[in-house]
Write a protein that holds these residues in place. Structure first.
Motif, PDB file in Angstrom:
ATOM      1  N   GLU A   1     -12.816 -11.747 -15.844  1.00 43.17           N
ATOM      2  CA  GLU A   1     -12.545 -10.334 -16.058  1.00 43.17           C
ATOM      3  C   GLU A   1     -11.219  -9.939 -15.415  1.00 43.17           C
ATOM      4  N   ILE A   2     -10.690  -8.792 -15.850  1.00 41.44           N
ATOM      5  CA  ILE A   2      -9.440  -8.294 -15.277  1.00 41.44           C
ATOM      6  C   ILE A   2      -9.775  -7.547 -13.997  1.00 41.44           C
ATOM      7  N   LYS A   3     -10.089  -8.328 -12.975  1.00 38.95           N
ATOM      8  CA  LYS A   3     -10.423  -7.782 -11.666  1.00 38.95           C
ATOM      9  C   LYS A   3      -9.746  -8.620 -10.588  1.00 38.95           C
ATOM     10  N   ASN A   4      -9.329  -7.944  -9.527  1.00 33.73           N
ATOM     11  CA  ASN A   4      -8.721  -8.622  -8.387  1.00 33.73           C
ATOM     12  C   ASN A   4      -9.061  -7.793  -7.159  1.00 33.73           C
ATOM     13  N   SER A   5     -10.031  -8.254  -6.410  1.00 32.88           N
ATOM     14  CA  SER A   5     -10.577  -7.457  -5.307  1.00 32.88           C
ATOM     15  C   SER A   5      -9.598  -7.208  -4.163  1.00 32.88           C
ATOM     16  N   LEU A   6      -8.475  -7.903  -4.144  1.00 29.80           N
ATOM     17  CA  LEU A   6      -7.495  -7.692  -3.083  1.00 29.80           C
ATOM     18  C   LEU A   6      -6.696  -6.409  -3.282  1.00 29.80           C
ATOM     19  N   PHE A   7      -6.659  -5.938  -4.532  1.00 30.17           N
ATOM     20  CA  PHE A   7      -5.818  -4.785  -4.853  1.00 30.17           C
ATOM     21  C   PHE A   7      -6.572  -3.764  -5.703  1.00 30.17           C
ATOM     22  N   TYR A   8      -6.337  -2.491  -5.418  1.00 23.77           N
ATOM     23  CA  TYR A   8      -6.837  -1.443  -6.306  1.00 23.77           C
ATOM     24  C   TYR A   8      -6.020  -1.502  -7.599  1.00 23.77           C
ATOM     25  N   ASN A   9      -6.710  -1.482  -8.719  1.00 22.48           N
ATOM     26  CA  ASN A   9      -6.015  -1.456 -10.001  1.00 22.48           C
ATOM     27  C   ASN A   9      -5.316  -0.100 -10.146  1.00 22.48           C
ATOM     28  N   PRO A  10      -3.979  -0.073 -10.215  1.00 21.16           N
ATOM     29  CA  PRO A  10      -3.246   1.199 -10.242  1.00 21.16           C
ATOM     30  C   PRO A  10      -3.469   2.044 -11.495  1.00 21.16           C
ATOM     31  N   VAL A  11      -4.065   1.443 -12.523  1.00 20.20           N
ATOM     32  CA  VAL A  11      -4.367   2.207 -13.737  1.00 20.20           C
ATOM     33  C   VAL A  11      -5.752   2.844 -13.626  1.00 20.20           C
ATOM     34  N   GLU A  12      -6.679   2.108 -13.044  1.00 22.51           N
ATOM     35  CA  GLU A  12      -8.063   2.574 -12.956  1.00 22.51           C
ATOM     36  C   GLU A  12      -8.324   3.461 -11.740  1.00 22.51           C
ATOM     37  N   VAL A  13      -7.526   3.284 -10.692  1.00 23.68           N
ATOM     38  CA  VAL A  13      -7.739   4.029  -9.449  1.00 23.68           C
ATOM     39  C   VAL A  13      -6.575   4.988  -9.194  1.00 23.68           C
ATOM     40  N   ASP A  14      -6.901   6.217  -8.826  1.00 22.34           N
ATOM     41  CA  ASP A  14      -5.872   7.195  -8.478  1.00 22.34           C
ATOM     42  C   ASP A  14      -5.320   6.841  -7.100  1.00 22.34           C
ATOM     43  N   TYR A  15      -4.085   6.360  -7.071  1.00 24.19           N
ATOM     44  CA  TYR A  15      -3.493   5.941  -5.798  1.00 24.19           C
ATOM     45  C   TYR A  15      -3.292   7.099  -4.828  1.00 24.19           C
ATOM     46  N   ASN A  16      -3.342   8.326  -5.320  1.00 21.21           N
ATOM     47  CA  ASN A  16      -3.234   9.483  -4.423  1.00 21.21           C
ATOM     48  C   ASN A  16      -4.463   9.587  -3.512  1.00 21.21           C
ATOM     49  N   GLU A  17      -5.559   8.955  -3.929  1.00 22.49           N
ATOM     50  CA  GLU A  17      -6.768   8.958  -3.109  1.00 22.49           C
ATOM     51  C   GLU A  17      -6.747   7.829  -2.084  1.00 22.49           C
ATOM     52  N   ILE A  18      -5.787   6.920  -2.221  1.00 23.59           N
ATOM     53  CA  ILE A  18      -5.698   5.756  -1.336  1.00 23.59           C
ATOM     54  C   ILE A  18      -4.480   5.831  -0.417  1.00 23.59           C
ATOM     55  N   PHE A  19      -3.342   6.210  -0.989  1.00 26.43           N
ATOM     56  CA  PHE A  19      -2.086   6.221  -0.234  1.00 26.43           C
ATOM     57  C   PHE A  19      -1.481   7.622  -0.169  1.00 26.43           C
ATOM     58  N   TYR A  20      -0.579   7.791   0.782  1.00 27.82           N
ATOM     59  CA  TYR A  20       0.199   9.024   0.893  1.00 27.82           C
ATOM     60  C   TYR A  20       1.494   8.718   1.623  1.00 27.82           C
ATOM     61  N   ARG A  21       2.420   9.663   1.607  1.00 25.06           N
ATOM     62  CA  ARG A  21       3.675   9.543   2.346  1.00 25.06           C
ATOM     63  C   ARG A  21       3.608  10.419   3.589  1.00 25.06           C
ATOM     64  N   ASP A  22       4.044   9.854   4.717  1.00 23.70           N
ATOM     65  CA  ASP A  22       4.119  10.688   5.913  1.00 23.70           C
ATOM     66  C   ASP A  22       5.456  11.416   5.939  1.00 23.70           C
ATOM     67  N   GLU A  23       5.745  12.137   7.022  1.00 24.91           N
ATOM     68  CA  GLU A  23       6.957  12.967   7.082  1.00 24.91           C
ATOM     69  C   GLU A  23       8.241  12.146   7.071  1.00 24.91           C
ATOM     70  N   LEU A  24       8.150  10.843   7.321  1.00 24.10           N
ATOM     71  CA  LEU A  24       9.330   9.967   7.284  1.00 24.10           C
ATOM     72  C   LEU A  24       9.430   9.191   5.977  1.00 24.10           C
ATOM     73  N   GLY A  25       8.467   9.432   5.095  1.00 27.30           N
ATOM     74  CA  GLY A  25       8.484   8.742   3.805  1.00 27.30           C
ATOM     75  C   GLY A  25       7.788   7.401   3.822  1.00 27.30           C
ATOM     76  N   SER A  26       7.148   7.047   4.940  1.00 26.17           N
ATOM     77  CA  SER A  26       6.427   5.769   5.018  1.00 26.17           C
ATOM     78  C   SER A  26       5.159   5.829   4.171  1.00 26.17           C
ATOM     79  N   ILE A  27       4.801   4.700   3.595  1.00 29.61           N
ATOM     80  CA  ILE A  27       3.565   4.607   2.817  1.00 29.61           C
ATOM     81  C   ILE A  27       2.409   4.374   3.780  1.00 29.61           C
ATOM     82  N   GLN A  28       1.430   5.273   3.765  1.00 26.62           N
ATOM     83  CA  GLN A  28       0.312   5.212   4.692  1.00 26.62           C
ATOM     84  C   GLN A  28      -1.017   5.242   3.946  1.00 26.62           C
ATOM     85  N   SER A  29      -2.080   4.816   4.640  1.00 29.49           N
ATOM     86  CA  SER A  29      -3.423   4.871   4.062  1.00 29.49           C
ATOM     87  C   SER A  29      -4.452   4.932   5.180  1.00 29.49           C
ATOM     88  N   GLU A  30      -5.522   5.687   4.938  1.00 30.67           N
ATOM     89  CA  GLU A  30      -6.646   5.729   5.871  1.00 30.67           C
ATOM     90  C   GLU A  30      -7.781   4.860   5.349  1.00 30.67           C
TER      91      GLU A  30
END
Length: 207
Positions: A102-131
């Protein structure tokens, strides 16, 4: 601290044709991914003349002896910058192994199927962050902590400000004083952009 959403669009696949070569999908991938890397969201225009790559979500090393159709299956293709393509490469894991690949890879969220805004964000310096646990693991796997992604974000912000100022300068009702201030600000922003662009290109070429 969250400063800005990771993306301001949703990736939607629109291609209805099937090609026998993954490179044939390049134009539609570019359009569907809004000219941005599927993983780091870097805009392709700021990397010109470097060419963006086409990543196989399930890597070729995994499917080459099982299901070769994944080589040109559009749902397995991602539009990516050279760095993310190089770092992701053959990284792959799946929790449940089924008879069919199947088209699955558990190491990475599929960027088409998953809203990356729910996973990542930018901090005030523009760094890519995630909780998110997996999000943090992705940042480490793809090395999204590199300063070059801060530069890329800053260049986009400067480009956005440039456009806003130019739009205001088109107003025929602007006073002479206001026009002079805007033109001075635009000149400074453009000079800063050139400086940051050089640093970005230099950092991008580094290993």
């Amino acid at each position: 601290m969250k400063y800005k959403n990771f993306r301001d669009f949703k990736i939607i696949r629109t291609c209805e044709r099937e090609y026998k070569s993954y490179n044939s999908y390049r134009k539609v991938l570019k359009k569907d991914f809004h000219n941005r890397c599927a993983y780091c969201n870097t805009y392709d225009y700021i990397l010109e003349p470097l060419t963006y790559a086409i990543d196989h979500y399930v890597p070729r090393a995994i499917f080459k002896d099982k299901d070769k159709t994944l080589d040109y299956n559009y749902n397995n293709l991602m539009y990516t910058c050279p760095k993310c393509n190089s770092e992701k490469k053959d990284k792959y894991y799946i929790e449940e192994v089924s008879e069919n690949l199947e088209i699955k890879n558990s190491l990475f969220y599929n960027p088409v199927e998953v809203d990356y805004n729910e996973i990542f964000y930018r901090d005030e310096l523009g760094s890519i962050q995630s909780e998110d646990k997996k999000g943090k693991e992705m940042i480490a796997l793809l090395k999204l902590y590199r300063p070059l992604y801060n530069f890329a974000w800053l260049l986009e912000e400067l480009h956005y400000i440039n456009e806003k100022i130019n739009n205001k300068l088109r107003d025929d009702n602007l006073s002479i004083e206001a026009r002079e201030k805007l033109e001075t600000a635009l000149c400074k922003i453009n000079s800063y952009y050139i400086e940051m662009d050089k640093l970005f290109k230099k950092s991008y070429k580094m290993k």
